[in-house]
Scaffold this active site. Sequence first.
Site, short mmCIF file in Angstrom:
data_model
loop_
_atom_site.label_atom_id
_atom_site.label_comp_id
_atom_site.label_asym_id
_atom_site.label_seq_id
_atom_site.Cartn_x
_atom_site.Cartn_y
_atom_site.Cartn_z
N ALA A 45 32.13 41.94 24.63
CA ALA A 45 33.52 42.42 24.00
C ALA A 45 34.63 41.91 25.14
O ALA A 45 34.54 42.31 26.20
CB ALA A 45 33.37 44.06 23.79
N GLU A 131 24.46 47.18 41.76
CA GLU A 131 24.18 46.16 43.09
C GLU A 131 25.39 45.66 43.37
O GLU A 131 25.67 45.20 44.37
CB GLU A 131 22.94 45.48 42.86
CG GLU A 131 22.40 44.73 43.65
CD GLU A 131 22.03 45.58 45.05
OE1 GLU A 131 22.88 45.52 46.12
OE2 GLU A 131 21.06 46.28 45.13
N VAL A 134 28.86 46.39 45.87
CA VAL A 134 29.09 46.15 47.07
C VAL A 134 28.32 44.94 47.67
O VAL A 134 27.23 44.78 47.50
CB VAL A 134 28.34 47.48 47.87
CG1 VAL A 134 28.51 47.29 49.31
CG2 VAL A 134 28.81 48.59 47.39
N ILE A 138 24.68 40.43 47.75
CA ILE A 138 23.66 40.87 48.71
C ILE A 138 23.11 42.19 48.31
O ILE A 138 23.67 43.25 47.94
CB ILE A 138 24.47 41.35 50.18
CG1 ILE A 138 25.29 40.27 50.84
CG2 ILE A 138 23.88 42.23 51.13
CD1 ILE A 138 26.24 40.62 51.85
N GLY A 189 43.55 29.91 45.47
CA GLY A 189 42.80 30.76 44.75
C GLY A 189 41.70 31.82 45.59
O GLY A 189 41.03 32.32 44.95
N LYS A 207 33.82 49.95 48.89
CA LYS A 207 32.44 49.70 48.94
C LYS A 207 31.84 50.53 50.10
O LYS A 207 30.66 51.13 50.16
CB LYS A 207 32.41 48.20 49.69
CG LYS A 207 32.72 47.19 48.49
CD LYS A 207 33.17 46.09 49.05
CE LYS A 207 33.64 45.17 48.11
NZ LYS A 207 34.18 43.93 48.37
N1 HSE Z 1 38.20 40.86 46.45
C1 HSE Z 1 36.71 40.93 47.12
C2 HSE Z 1 36.59 40.31 48.22
C3 HSE Z 1 35.60 40.74 46.17
O1 HSE Z 1 37.49 39.60 48.46
O2 HSE Z 1 35.55 40.26 48.83
C4 HSE Z 1 35.19 41.78 45.07
O3 HSE Z 1 35.14 43.04 45.72
#
Ligand code: HSE
Length: 439
Positions: A45, A131, A134, A138, A189, A207
């Site tokens: 979706a 998972e 964070v 990893i 980007g 996190k």
């Molecule tokens: N925006 C985060 C970073 C990635 O630059 O590590 C997603 O948590």
Amino acid sequence: MMSRDINVGLIGFGTIGSGTVKLIQDNEGLIRNRLGAGLVIKKIADLDIETPRGVSVEKGVLTTDVNEILNDPEIDIVVELMGGYEPAKSFILKAMRNKKHVVTANKALLAVHGNEIFGVAGEENVNMGFEASVGGTIPIIKTLKESLVANNIKSIFGILNGTANYILTKMTDEKKAFDAVLKEAQEIGFAEADPTYDIEGIDTAHKLAIILSLSYGKSVRLDDIYREGITSVSPQDIEFAGELGYKIKLLAIAARREDSIEARIHPTMIPFDHILSSVNGNFNAIHIDGDAAESVFLHGQGAGMMPTASAVVSDLVDIARDIAKGIWGRVPLRSYMDDEIDDITLLPMDDVLANYYFRVSVVDSPGVLSRISGILGKHNISISSVIQKGRKLDGAVPIVMTTHKSRERDVQTALREINKLDVVCEDMMLIRIVDEKLT
Ligand code: HSE
């Protein structure tokens, strides 16, 4: 023995969503061999189902109506990859109420509404994988919940934001100012148009909140985590840090202190010879100190299509394995039994002990250093080294000092007093240092 295939509904067909579909397609045979069943993406979706994503899905799989996933009795697991608080939270809760297991990468949602979401998962006997929330690829969640389950976690030091780490690395390698590097990162980007969450440490705090709950069985209020971003770090500080033998990193720190838990996020000087100082570019890394395991180090891509999809599919396989065995709740969602999880007031930042780096820009005249060191001494701050450079800039010279372990409250009081001195040309810069053992 092969089991029945597991049906997955995906909400959010962005970068990670397409990566998840691609990984399930590309490694279909491998996953089947390891799971004993197939993962079938039954529905996806998204509001936009027209833009090509670089993966082919059968017609009829794509829908703009999320209820085709949430109300489909054949869907076993819902993957939420849309991000944000709402409607992601309502979708997750509805999926759980409809007895679907959930996988999400949504750190902001779990950091703020985790108690409610985990609570509903418990009430409905459904599983939840996070998972990818964070450190991207990893395996920190599994490491804390399973591999290190027998350990008291003494400390965790993490580089948990790739954008901030990329910017600091570029500033260090190319001796460029923060604004210039941020602009370049946005152009290619590597940083969002609105980079606030990444550069102000908010994403890192989300996190760290998740890590704290898994490590200590404590639910923290996000606002209680002390947080400073990287916007005030200057090329001058990076250069002085290098002369003193340190790299500057945006570090998330969690540590067990005598009767409390310390949690903070700020630019931190790390010794060159510590492994975390060599984590560069947009990589993430986490150093965990467990009382039995001792030092554990995890490193990898903290974001990106396929690395993050790897974590999402790992959760899918975990849950699918439990479905195949007809079990639920083998591993508590937050590592601790639900009734063991309580709220916590963190150690106030004022009571934190750290080593400090100060840089102060002063008039170059006799007695200035002694006035500054006098104020530090009065507040029980013991100096460990001093550098005064003859680099005069607009009539001012920088003095750089490092301290022995000092209390944050004393440091802030001294800093306010020093900033008021008539010989001080610009407010003093402070960066906390961790020593070689990361304590
Ligand atoms: N925006 C985060 C970073 C990635 O630059 O590590 C997603 O948590």
